[in-house]
Design a protein around this motif. Structure first.
Motif, short mmCIF file in Angstrom:
data_model
loop_
_atom_site.label_atom_id
_atom_site.label_comp_id
_atom_site.label_asym_id
_atom_site.label_seq_id
_atom_site.Cartn_x
_atom_site.Cartn_y
_atom_site.Cartn_z
N ARG A 195 23.94 103.24 -18.18
CA ARG A 195 22.66 102.52 -18.04
C ARG A 195 22.31 102.32 -16.58
O ARG A 195 21.15 102.50 -16.17
CB ARG A 195 22.73 101.16 -18.75
CG ARG A 195 22.71 101.27 -20.24
CD ARG A 195 22.79 99.93 -20.89
NE ARG A 195 21.61 99.13 -20.60
CZ ARG A 195 21.45 97.87 -20.98
NH1 ARG A 195 22.40 97.27 -21.67
NH2 ARG A 195 20.36 97.22 -20.70
N ILE A 196 23.30 101.95 -15.76
CA ILE A 196 23.06 101.77 -14.33
C ILE A 196 22.71 103.10 -13.68
O ILE A 196 21.79 103.19 -12.86
CB ILE A 196 24.31 101.15 -13.65
CG1 ILE A 196 24.66 99.81 -14.26
CG2 ILE A 196 24.13 101.05 -12.15
CD1 ILE A 196 23.69 98.71 -13.99
N TRP A 199 19.15 104.06 -14.43
CA TRP A 199 18.22 103.28 -13.60
C TRP A 199 18.18 103.84 -12.19
O TRP A 199 17.12 104.01 -11.62
CB TRP A 199 18.66 101.81 -13.57
CG TRP A 199 17.86 101.01 -12.59
CD1 TRP A 199 16.63 100.45 -12.80
CD2 TRP A 199 18.22 100.71 -11.24
NE1 TRP A 199 16.22 99.82 -11.65
CE2 TRP A 199 17.17 99.97 -10.68
CE3 TRP A 199 19.32 101.00 -10.45
CZ2 TRP A 199 17.19 99.51 -9.37
CZ3 TRP A 199 19.35 100.55 -9.15
CH2 TRP A 199 18.29 99.81 -8.62
N ARG A 200 19.34 104.13 -11.65
CA ARG A 200 19.42 104.64 -10.28
C ARG A 200 18.73 105.99 -10.15
O ARG A 200 17.99 106.24 -9.20
CB ARG A 200 20.88 104.76 -9.86
CG ARG A 200 21.06 104.96 -8.38
CD ARG A 200 22.50 104.99 -8.02
NE ARG A 200 23.00 106.33 -8.29
CZ ARG A 200 24.21 106.74 -8.06
NH1 ARG A 200 25.09 105.89 -7.59
NH2 ARG A 200 24.58 107.96 -8.31
N LEU A 212 16.07 96.30 -12.11
CA LEU A 212 17.36 96.23 -12.79
C LEU A 212 17.81 94.78 -12.84
O LEU A 212 17.68 94.05 -11.85
CB LEU A 212 18.40 97.06 -12.03
CG LEU A 212 19.82 97.02 -12.56
CD1 LEU A 212 19.89 97.69 -13.92
CD2 LEU A 212 20.76 97.70 -11.60
N ALA A 255 24.06 94.42 -13.63
CA ALA A 255 24.67 95.29 -12.63
C ALA A 255 25.98 94.69 -12.11
O ALA A 255 26.99 95.39 -11.97
CB ALA A 255 23.71 95.52 -11.47
N THR A 275 28.64 94.88 -14.84
CA THR A 275 29.10 96.26 -15.00
C THR A 275 30.07 96.64 -13.90
O THR A 275 31.10 97.25 -14.15
CB THR A 275 27.90 97.23 -15.01
OG1 THR A 275 27.00 96.85 -16.06
CG2 THR A 275 28.34 98.65 -15.22
N CYS A 283 27.49 102.43 -9.82
CA CYS A 283 26.87 101.18 -9.41
C CYS A 283 26.49 101.16 -7.93
O CYS A 283 25.89 100.20 -7.47
CB CYS A 283 27.79 100.00 -9.71
SG CYS A 283 28.01 99.70 -11.47
N TYR A 291 26.45 97.71 -3.57
CA TYR A 291 26.37 98.06 -4.96
C TYR A 291 25.03 97.62 -5.51
O TYR A 291 24.21 97.03 -4.84
CB TYR A 291 27.52 97.41 -5.73
CG TYR A 291 28.84 98.02 -5.40
CD1 TYR A 291 29.23 99.19 -6.01
CD2 TYR A 291 29.68 97.45 -4.46
CE1 TYR A 291 30.44 99.76 -5.71
CE2 TYR A 291 30.89 98.03 -4.16
CZ TYR A 291 31.25 99.19 -4.79
OH TYR A 291 32.45 99.77 -4.50
N ALA A 292 24.83 97.92 -6.81
CA ALA A 292 23.57 97.59 -7.45
C ALA A 292 23.29 96.09 -7.37
O ALA A 292 22.16 95.68 -7.39
CB ALA A 292 23.59 98.05 -8.90
N TYR A 293 24.29 95.29 -7.30
CA TYR A 293 24.09 93.86 -7.13
C TYR A 293 24.31 93.52 -5.66
O TYR A 293 25.39 93.68 -5.13
CB TYR A 293 25.08 93.08 -8.00
CG TYR A 293 24.95 91.59 -7.85
CD1 TYR A 293 25.92 90.87 -7.18
CD2 TYR A 293 23.85 90.91 -8.34
CE1 TYR A 293 25.81 89.50 -7.03
CE2 TYR A 293 23.74 89.56 -8.19
CZ TYR A 293 24.72 88.86 -7.53
OH TYR A 293 24.60 87.51 -7.37
#
Length: 178
Positions: free
Chosen positions: A58-59, A62-63, A76, A81, A84, A146, A173-175
């Motif tokens: 899923r991540i 999105w990316r 997102l 994120a 994950t 991520c 990272y995504a977060y």
């Protein structure tokens, strides 16, 4: 969050292999059961790997969907994120512990391989070590999913800066925690 250090994973695996080997030596001297997880634990490991991989995909989707500048950027959920990423890292660490422990058991069982009529414990240890290896690979792969790619700017090296002075996307990272 910092990415997983592969050297740290190797050290943890080595320490756990020594611990697994030592525990097997001690339990066999006192005629106790070999400290190996049952084969049914592979099902639990499979569920953890599947959940980690699904969330990681899923991540990744999105990316990849936000790479094209002409498309509208979707948002997102930062909690998803972060969870994950934490799950991926936990999966890699747990896989390292399981791999190391069961490799130690396998190494101890090899020395008495010809003396035993039942080698089921040895094969269970090999299966559990293989499951640990799969957990490590999936954890590291999802951790890579991520990672935010560097943002494109008109002037190279002139992207947004984080509070630590790094360009956006370097080691993040995504977060982001902003």
């Amino acid at each position: 969050m910092k990415p997983i250090n592969p050297i740290r994973l190797m050290l943890i695996g080595l320490v756990m292999a020594i611990a697994g080997w030592s525990a097997t030596v001690v339990t066999s001297r006192f005629s106790l059961a070999t400290p190996v997880l049952p084969a049914t634990a592979l099902a639990s490991m499979g569920v953890i790997v599947a959940i980690t991989l699904i969330l990681g995909i899923r991540i990744l989707r999105w990316r990849n969907s936000n790479r094209d500048a002409t498309k509208k950027k979707t948002v997102l959920n930062p909690i998803l994120a972060a969870r994950t990423l934490v799950l991926a890292q936990a999966c890699a660490y747990a896989g390292t512990v399981l791999l190391g422990w069961h490799v130690g058991i396998f190494l101890d069982q090899l020395r008495i391989w010809n003396l035993r009529s039942d080698q089921g414990i040895t094969w269970v240890a090999v299966a559990m070590a293989g499951g640990g290896l799969v957990m490590i690979v999936v954890g590291l792969l999802v951790e890579r999913f991520c990672k935010i790619p560097p943002e494109d700017t008109e002037t190279p090296g002139e992207g947004k800066r984080s509070p630590r002075g790094e360009a956006a996307g370097e080691g993040e990272y995504a977060y982001r925690g902003d």
